[in-house]
Design an enzyme around this catalytic site. Structure first.
Site, mmCIF file in Angstrom:
data_model
loop_
_atom_site.group_PDB
_atom_site.id
_atom_site.type_symbol
_atom_site.label_atom_id
_atom_site.label_comp_id
_atom_site.label_asym_id
_atom_site.label_seq_id
_atom_site.Cartn_x
_atom_site.Cartn_y
_atom_site.Cartn_z
ATOM 1 N N HIS A 1 -41.793 46.883 46.169
ATOM 2 C CA HIS A 1 -40.728 45.873 46.146
ATOM 3 C C HIS A 1 -40.361 45.524 44.699
ATOM 4 O O HIS A 1 -39.180 45.385 44.365
ATOM 5 C CB HIS A 1 -41.194 44.586 46.845
ATOM 6 C CG HIS A 1 -41.540 44.750 48.297
ATOM 7 N ND1 HIS A 1 -42.815 44.587 48.779
ATOM 8 C CD2 HIS A 1 -40.775 45.049 49.373
ATOM 9 C CE1 HIS A 1 -42.817 44.756 50.093
ATOM 10 N NE2 HIS A 1 -41.597 45.054 50.485
ATOM 11 N N GLU B 1 -36.159 54.422 49.052
ATOM 12 C CA GLU B 1 -36.132 55.735 49.727
ATOM 13 C C GLU B 1 -37.350 55.902 50.621
ATOM 14 O O GLU B 1 -37.390 56.780 51.465
ATOM 15 C CB GLU B 1 -36.098 56.857 48.690
ATOM 16 C CG GLU B 1 -34.771 56.987 47.991
ATOM 17 C CD GLU B 1 -34.755 58.088 46.956
ATOM 18 O OE1 GLU B 1 -35.839 58.638 46.647
ATOM 19 O OE2 GLU B 1 -33.663 58.376 46.446
ATOM 20 N N LYS B 2 -38.359 55.062 50.423
ATOM 21 C CA LYS B 2 -39.536 55.053 51.295
ATOM 22 C C LYS B 2 -39.107 55.011 52.768
ATOM 23 O O LYS B 2 -39.682 55.680 53.610
ATOM 24 C CB LYS B 2 -40.391 53.835 50.934
ATOM 25 C CG LYS B 2 -41.298 53.310 52.001
ATOM 26 C CD LYS B 2 -42.615 53.997 51.968
ATOM 27 C CE LYS B 2 -43.636 53.455 52.921
ATOM 28 N NZ LYS B 2 -43.197 52.589 53.973
ATOM 29 N N GLN C 1 -33.619 54.501 57.237
ATOM 30 C CA GLN C 1 -33.019 53.165 57.136
ATOM 31 C C GLN C 1 -31.940 53.136 56.053
ATOM 32 O O GLN C 1 -30.839 52.616 56.257
ATOM 33 C CB GLN C 1 -34.128 52.157 56.818
ATOM 34 C CG GLN C 1 -33.647 50.790 56.398
ATOM 35 C CD GLN C 1 -34.801 49.833 56.187
ATOM 36 O OE1 GLN C 1 -35.389 49.358 57.138
ATOM 37 N NE2 GLN C 1 -35.136 49.534 54.943
#
Ligand code: AMP
Length: 281
Positions: free
Chosen positions: A38, A150-151, A155
Site C-alpha cells: 500500500h 498490479e498485485k 481488478q
C-alpha cells in the site's frame, strides 16, 4: 497526522477547497491492514499529485458469504501511524452508511468476459462489489488520479474498463507488485499464514517465474506447462489451486504464443488462506 474524515460531507469540503487552490488529488483506495505494498502506491501518488487521500473501508459487498469479511484484519491505529509517518494528507474512513445508505439501490456490472473468469469464476459477485465501491470512492473523492496495484491484476483491468465506459474523470494508474525479500507478494491476508505456511508461500512466485521462462522458450506446449506448474504448487505444499492461467492482458482470455501482451495469473490455497499473484509472461 493525516486529516481524518468519516463522512462524505467533510471529505468533500476539504477536497473542494484544495481543488479551488489548484491542487491535484490522488486517491489510493484500500481495505486497511496497511503494508509496504500500500505504501508503495502512496509514494507513487505523492510524486504525481499535491494531495494524497488514502481510503480505508472493508467493503462487505466484495466478500462472498463464506469468505473472510468478519475476520479480515482491522488495525486502524497502526494504519494511521503508517500514513502519518508517510505524511499522507487525508485519511478517508467512511462507515458503511457513507457508502451504502439504507436507500442504496444501484448495481454496476462489468461484462462477464472480464468478471466471470479467473478470480471471478471462484468468487461470484466479487467484482460487482469491487466496481460499486471503487466507482463511489472515485466520485466521492473527486480524484484526478487513482492508484491500484498490479498485485490484483484482474481488478485493475476491470476498473480501467469501468472508468472508461462510465466516463469517470479519474486517471487510473497501475503500480508494480511490492514483494517480500523471498518474493512473496505483500498482502494483508499474509497475516493469516502460520510460520510453516509462510515458509511454503514464496513457492507461488518462484513457480510463476519459472513457468514464465518455460513459456517464453516453448510457448506452443503451454497447456502442459500450466499443468506441470499446478502440480509443482501442490508438491511445494499448496492445498489446492483455484486457477493458473496464461492470459491476454487486455481481454483476460487465454493467451497463445501469438498474443502480444501476456500475463500468468494464479490463485491458490495454502491451508485456509487464498493467495494470488501474477507476472508478465
Ligand atoms: P487492499 O487493501 O488489499 O484492497 O489493496 C488496496 C490496493 O493496494 C489495491 O490497489 C491493491 O492492488 C494494492 N496492493 C495490495 N498489495 C499490494 C502489493 N503487494 N503491491 C502493490 N500494490 C498492492
Amino acid at each position: 497526522m493525516p486529516l481524518q474524515f468519516t463522512t462524505l460531507t467533510d471529505l468533500r469540503a476539504e477536497i473542494t477547497q484544495r481543488k479551488q487552490q489548484g491542487q491535484r488529488i490522488a486517491l489510493v483506495p484500500t481495505m486497511g491492514a496497511l503494508h509496504e505494498g500500500h505504501m508503495s502506491l502512496v509514494r507513487q501518488a505523492q510524486k504525481l499529485a499535491d494531495c494524497v487521500v488514502v481510503s480505508i473501508f472493508v467493503n462487505p459487498t466484495q466478500f462472498g458469504k463464506n469468505e473472510d469479511f468478519n475476520t479480515y484484519p482491522r488495525q486502524l491505529e497502526q494504519d494511521i501511524a503508517l500514513l502519518s509517518a508517510q505524511k499522507v494528507d487525508v485519511a478517508y474512513l467512511p462507515d458503511s452508511s457513507q457508502i451504502y445508505p439504507d436507500s442504496f439501490a444501484t448495481h454496476i456490472s462489468v461484462s462477464p468476459t472480464l468478471t466471470s473468469v479467473l478470480c471471478g469464476a471462484h468468487r461470484p459477485g466479487h467484482f460487482d462489489g469491487v466496481c460499486i465501491v471503487v466507482a463511489k470512492l472515485l466520485l466521492q473523492s473527486l480524484a484526478d488520479i487513482a492508484l491500484f496495484g498490479e498485485k490484483d491484476f484482474q481488478q485493475l483491468q476491470i476498473i480501467r474498463r469501468m472508468v472508461e465506459d462510465l466516463n469517470i474523470p479519474t486517471q487510473i494508474i497501475g503500480a508494480p507488485t511490492a514483494r517480500a525479500q523471498d518474493g512473496l507478494a505483500l498482502s494483508s491476508r499474509n497475516q493469516y499464514l502460520s510460520p510453516a505456511e509462510r515458509e511454503i508461500a514464496p513457492a507461488l512466485y518462484r513457480i510463476l517465474v519459472h513457468t514464465a521462462q518455460v513459456l517464453h522458450h516453448i510457448p506452443e506446449n503451454y497447456n502442459q506447462q500450466l499443468t506441470n506448474a499446478k502440480n509443482e504448487l501442490i508438491q511445494a505444499g499448496f492445498t489446492s489451486v483455484d486457477y493458473l492461467e496464461w492470459i491476454d492482458t487486455d481481454s483476460l482470455q487465454p493467451a497463445s504464443h501469438t498474443t502480444r501482451s501476456r500475463r500468468l495469473l494464479v490463485a491458490a490455497y495454502l491451508g485456509k488462506t487464498r493467495l494470488i499473484d501474477n507476472i508478465e509472461a
